[in-house]
Design a protein around this motif. Structure first.
Motif, PDB file in Angstrom:
ATOM      1  N   LYS A 161      -3.948  12.726 101.640  1.00 12.14           N
ATOM      2  CA  LYS A 161      -2.674  12.106 101.466  1.00 12.14           C
ATOM      3  C   LYS A 161      -1.529  12.733 100.950  1.00 12.14           C
ATOM      4  O   LYS A 161      -1.614  13.736 100.236  1.00 12.14           O
ATOM      5  N   PRO A 212       2.949  12.280 100.022  1.00 14.18           N
ATOM      6  CA  PRO A 212       3.839  11.540  99.816  1.00 14.18           C
ATOM      7  C   PRO A 212       4.933  11.396 100.670  1.00 14.18           C
ATOM      8  O   PRO A 212       5.665  12.406 100.810  1.00 14.18           O
ATOM      9  N   ASN A 246       9.160   5.882  96.806  1.00 12.48           N
ATOM     10  CA  ASN A 246       8.382   6.467  98.210  1.00 12.48           C
ATOM     11  C   ASN A 246       8.573   5.739  99.309  1.00 12.48           C
ATOM     12  O   ASN A 246       7.802   6.017 100.255  1.00 12.48           O
ATOM     13  N   ASN A 274       2.723   8.682 102.488  1.00 17.72           N
ATOM     14  CA  ASN A 274       2.398   7.287 102.105  1.00 17.72           C
ATOM     15  C   ASN A 274       3.504   6.797 101.003  1.00 17.72           C
ATOM     16  O   ASN A 274       4.430   7.509 100.612  1.00 17.72           O
ATOM     17  N   GLY A 328       3.312   7.487  96.400  1.00 13.59           N
ATOM     18  CA  GLY A 328       3.400   8.653  95.937  1.00 13.59           C
ATOM     19  C   GLY A 328       2.052   9.524  95.862  1.00 13.59           C
ATOM     20  O   GLY A 328       2.215  10.774  95.154  1.00 13.59           O
ATOM     21  N   GLU A 329       1.285   9.260  96.525  1.00 12.11           N
ATOM     22  CA  GLU A 329       0.143  10.185  96.383  1.00 12.11           C
ATOM     23  C   GLU A 329      -0.175  11.398  97.094  1.00 12.11           C
ATOM     24  O   GLU A 329       0.040  11.385  98.307  1.00 12.11           O
ATOM     25  N   LYS A 380       6.137  10.212  92.232  1.00 15.77           N
ATOM     26  CA  LYS A 380       6.732   9.275  92.246  1.00 15.77           C
ATOM     27  C   LYS A 380       7.728   8.899  91.036  1.00 15.77           C
ATOM     28  O   LYS A 380       8.292   9.886  90.113  1.00 15.77           O
TER      29      LYS A 380
END
Length: 222
Positions: A50, A52, A76, A94, A97-98, A189
């Motif tokens: 992932k 962000p 995000n 994504n 925020g990951e 985030k």
């Protein structure tokens, strides 16, 4: 005769008792054997699961025409009408925020994640100058041992600049066994210390500006 009778009877009783003892029980030894339990662990892959998207809100044009501006990460969610993210190029970011690296190789070989920030531009081609600092205290890893290069330490990317190491995991030869193995997640985030720094631009144009962030995972430390 009476005395002889008792002696004979005693001998007969002892003989009878000996006959009642099971054969071999007196001389038996312990008998020990050993077996094996086994499990096979199948190696997996190392993946950048992932990345962000980063949205820094809105400002009045008078702010940037008058001075440098620092903008804290607001959310995000990115508008999909361009100029970078649009219907034909949705990108990979994504909206939670990951930033996640999963290393399931089981080799303790280590890895490195770099990031590069492209030009911050609007649909008419106008660009902004400045930089982006990525930093968060919210990092969760399966192995808590961290290289000094990780998202809890701020790293700054220049707009239109080169790649910068964001996160590293040391190999077994130089660090802790298993460093970086398993799941590693940092949350970039709102509330983190991720900041967009924009330089003063007296000729700035109004519009939606976007820049692509290219994240690259190497399967060994750089």
């Amino acid at each position: 005769m009476k005395k002889i009778h008792y002696i004979v009877t005693g001998i007969s009783a002892l003989t009878l008792a000996g006959c009642l003892v099971p054969a071999g029980s007196v001389f038996a030894a312990n008998d020990t054997k050993t077996s094996v339990a086994e499990v096979n662990i199948i190696p997996g892959n190392i993946t950048l699961d992932k990345v962000p998207d980063l949205h820094f809100g809105s400002i009045d044009i008078g702010q940037i025409t008058a001075a440098n501006v620092d903008l804290n990460l607001d959310n995000n969610s990115i508008d999909t009408s361009g100029p970078v993210k649009d219907g034909t190029n949705a990108m990979d970011g994504n909206d939670n925020g990951e930033l996640t690296v999963a290393d399931n190789r089981g080799t303790s070989a280590g890895w490195a994640l770099t990031a590069q920030l492209g030009n911050m531009k609007e649909s008419g081609g106008k660009t902004l100058k400045g930089s982006l600092t990525l930093k968060t205290g919210d990092v969760v890893t399966d192995n808590p041992t961290l290289n000094a290069v990780n998202p809890t330490v701020g790293k700054t990317l220049d707009i239109g600049g080169g790649s910068v190491p964001i996160w590293k995991a040391d190999a077994l030869e130089t660090g802790t066994n298993g460093q970086g193995q398993g799941k590693n997640t940092a949350l970039l985030k709102k509330g983190s210390e991720t900041v967009l720094h924009l330089l003063k631009d007296p000729t700035a144009s109004a519009g939606r500006y976007q820049a692509a962030i290219t994240w690259t995972l190497a399967d060994a430390p750089l």
